[in-house]
Design a protein around this motif. Structure first.
Motif, short mmCIF file in Angstrom:
data_model
loop_
_atom_site.label_atom_id
_atom_site.label_comp_id
_atom_site.label_asym_id
_atom_site.label_seq_id
_atom_site.Cartn_x
_atom_site.Cartn_y
_atom_site.Cartn_z
N LEU A 201 7.93 6.55 9.03
CA LEU A 201 7.39 6.60 7.43
C LEU A 201 7.36 7.85 7.07
N VAL A 202 7.82 8.38 6.06
CA VAL A 202 7.71 9.74 5.56
C VAL A 202 7.28 9.76 4.19
N GLN A 203 6.74 10.84 3.82
CA GLN A 203 6.44 10.84 2.36
C GLN A 203 7.55 11.79 1.46
N PRO A 204 7.93 11.34 0.29
CA PRO A 204 8.94 12.01 -0.44
C PRO A 204 8.85 13.56 -0.52
N GLY A 205 10.28 14.20 -0.07
CA GLY A 205 10.13 15.31 0.17
C GLY A 205 9.89 16.02 1.68
N ASP B 166 28.03 11.93 -1.24
CA ASP B 166 27.54 13.03 -2.44
C ASP B 166 26.15 12.59 -2.43
N SER B 167 25.36 11.55 -2.15
CA SER B 167 24.15 11.44 -2.42
C SER B 167 23.20 12.25 -1.28
N VAL B 168 23.91 12.70 -0.37
CA VAL B 168 23.05 13.32 0.65
C VAL B 168 23.60 14.92 0.95
N LYS B 169 24.34 15.26 0.22
CA LYS B 169 24.88 16.53 0.47
C LYS B 169 23.86 17.61 -0.12
N GLY B 170 23.62 18.59 0.92
CA GLY B 170 22.96 19.75 0.74
C GLY B 170 21.43 19.23 1.14
N ARG B 171 21.17 17.79 1.56
CA ARG B 171 19.80 17.69 2.35
C ARG B 171 19.98 17.09 3.80
N PHE B 172 21.19 16.63 4.18
CA PHE B 172 21.20 16.03 5.25
C PHE B 172 22.23 16.85 6.15
N THR B 173 22.01 17.00 7.37
CA THR B 173 23.23 17.70 8.18
C THR B 173 23.11 17.01 9.53
N ILE B 174 24.45 16.66 9.79
CA ILE B 174 24.97 15.82 10.91
C ILE B 174 25.34 17.05 11.91
N SER B 175 25.18 16.75 13.22
CA SER B 175 25.54 17.55 14.38
C SER B 175 25.71 16.73 15.56
N ARG B 176 26.53 17.28 16.34
CA ARG B 176 26.42 16.57 18.00
C ARG B 176 26.26 17.69 18.74
N ASP B 177 25.83 17.21 20.20
CA ASP B 177 25.86 17.75 21.47
C ASP B 177 26.75 17.23 22.54
N TYR C 194 23.31 13.94 16.13
CA TYR C 194 21.78 14.04 15.22
C TYR C 194 22.12 13.85 13.76
N LEU C 195 21.00 13.34 12.93
CA LEU C 195 21.11 13.64 11.58
C LEU C 195 19.71 14.07 11.03
N GLN C 196 19.89 15.48 10.81
CA GLN C 196 18.47 16.16 10.10
C GLN C 196 18.55 15.62 8.70
N MET C 197 17.56 14.92 8.29
CA MET C 197 17.34 14.77 6.91
C MET C 197 16.04 15.26 6.33
N ASN C 198 16.40 16.22 5.13
CA ASN C 198 15.32 17.22 4.45
C ASN C 198 15.31 16.40 3.16
N ASN C 199 14.06 16.76 2.46
CA ASN C 199 13.88 16.32 1.32
C ASN C 199 14.27 14.99 0.98
N LEU C 200 13.72 14.29 1.96
CA LEU C 200 13.83 12.67 1.62
C LEU C 200 13.20 12.38 0.32
N GLN C 201 13.98 11.16 -0.08
CA GLN C 201 13.56 10.44 -1.25
C GLN C 201 13.38 9.07 -1.05
N PRO C 202 12.75 8.33 -2.09
CA PRO C 202 12.52 6.96 -1.77
C PRO C 202 13.91 6.03 -1.81
N GLU C 203 14.75 6.53 -2.28
CA GLU C 203 16.17 5.87 -2.31
C GLU C 203 17.11 6.07 -0.79
N ASP C 204 16.42 6.99 -0.20
CA ASP C 204 16.96 7.22 1.20
C ASP C 204 16.31 6.06 2.32
N THR C 205 15.51 5.17 1.68
CA THR C 205 14.92 4.12 2.56
C THR C 205 15.95 3.12 2.93
N ALA C 206 16.23 2.88 4.17
CA ALA C 206 17.21 2.11 4.89
C ALA C 206 17.06 2.08 6.23
#
Length: 121
Positions: A11-15, A62-73, A80-92
């Motif tokens: 659970l995280v707050q918007p932003g 398109d809905s996550v461009k600029g906010r999410f970053t995928i990477s792998r090791d 990994y999936l780094q998710m920044n500036n999360l919004q209620p519509e990202d709930t899933a």
């Protein structure tokens, strides 16, 4: 035994931010493209972000461009999936998916069990 184990949801707050991890075992991780999908209640599962086996190319919804970053090791068999500036519509529920070929050129794909991400104040 093939396993994809997601972690890092919550659970995280918007932003706010979260970092999801997907630990793979039981197959040659470095030969597989990895994708994060998500499914919100009452909606179809959708692609969020994908990365090639070497990590050299990525793709985003398109809905996550600029906010999410995928990477792998590949040394750690983890994506990994780094998710920044999360919004209620990202709930899933977020799922990890692996897709590739065995050394014998047989197609394989695998799913994780999912991790819940809830964005709410």
């Amino acid at each position: 035994q093939v396993q994809l184990v997601e972690s890092g949801g919550g659970l995280v707050q918007p932003g706010g931010s979260l970092r999801l991890s997907c630990a793979a075992s039981g197959f040659t991780f470095s030969r597989y493209a990895m994708t994060w999908y998500r499914q919100a209640p009452g909606k179809e599962r959708e692609l969020v972000a994908a990365i090639t086996s070497t990590g050299g190319s990525t793709n985003y919804a398109d809905s996550v461009k600029g906010r999410f970053t995928i990477s792998r090791d590949n040394a750690k068999n983890t994506v990994y999936l780094q998710m920044n500036n999360l919004q209620p519509e990202d709930t899933a529920v977020y799922y990890c998916h692996a897709e590739g070929m065995t050394t014998g050129w047989a197609y394989r794909n695998y799913w994780g069990q999912g991790t819940q991400v809830t964005v709410s104040s």
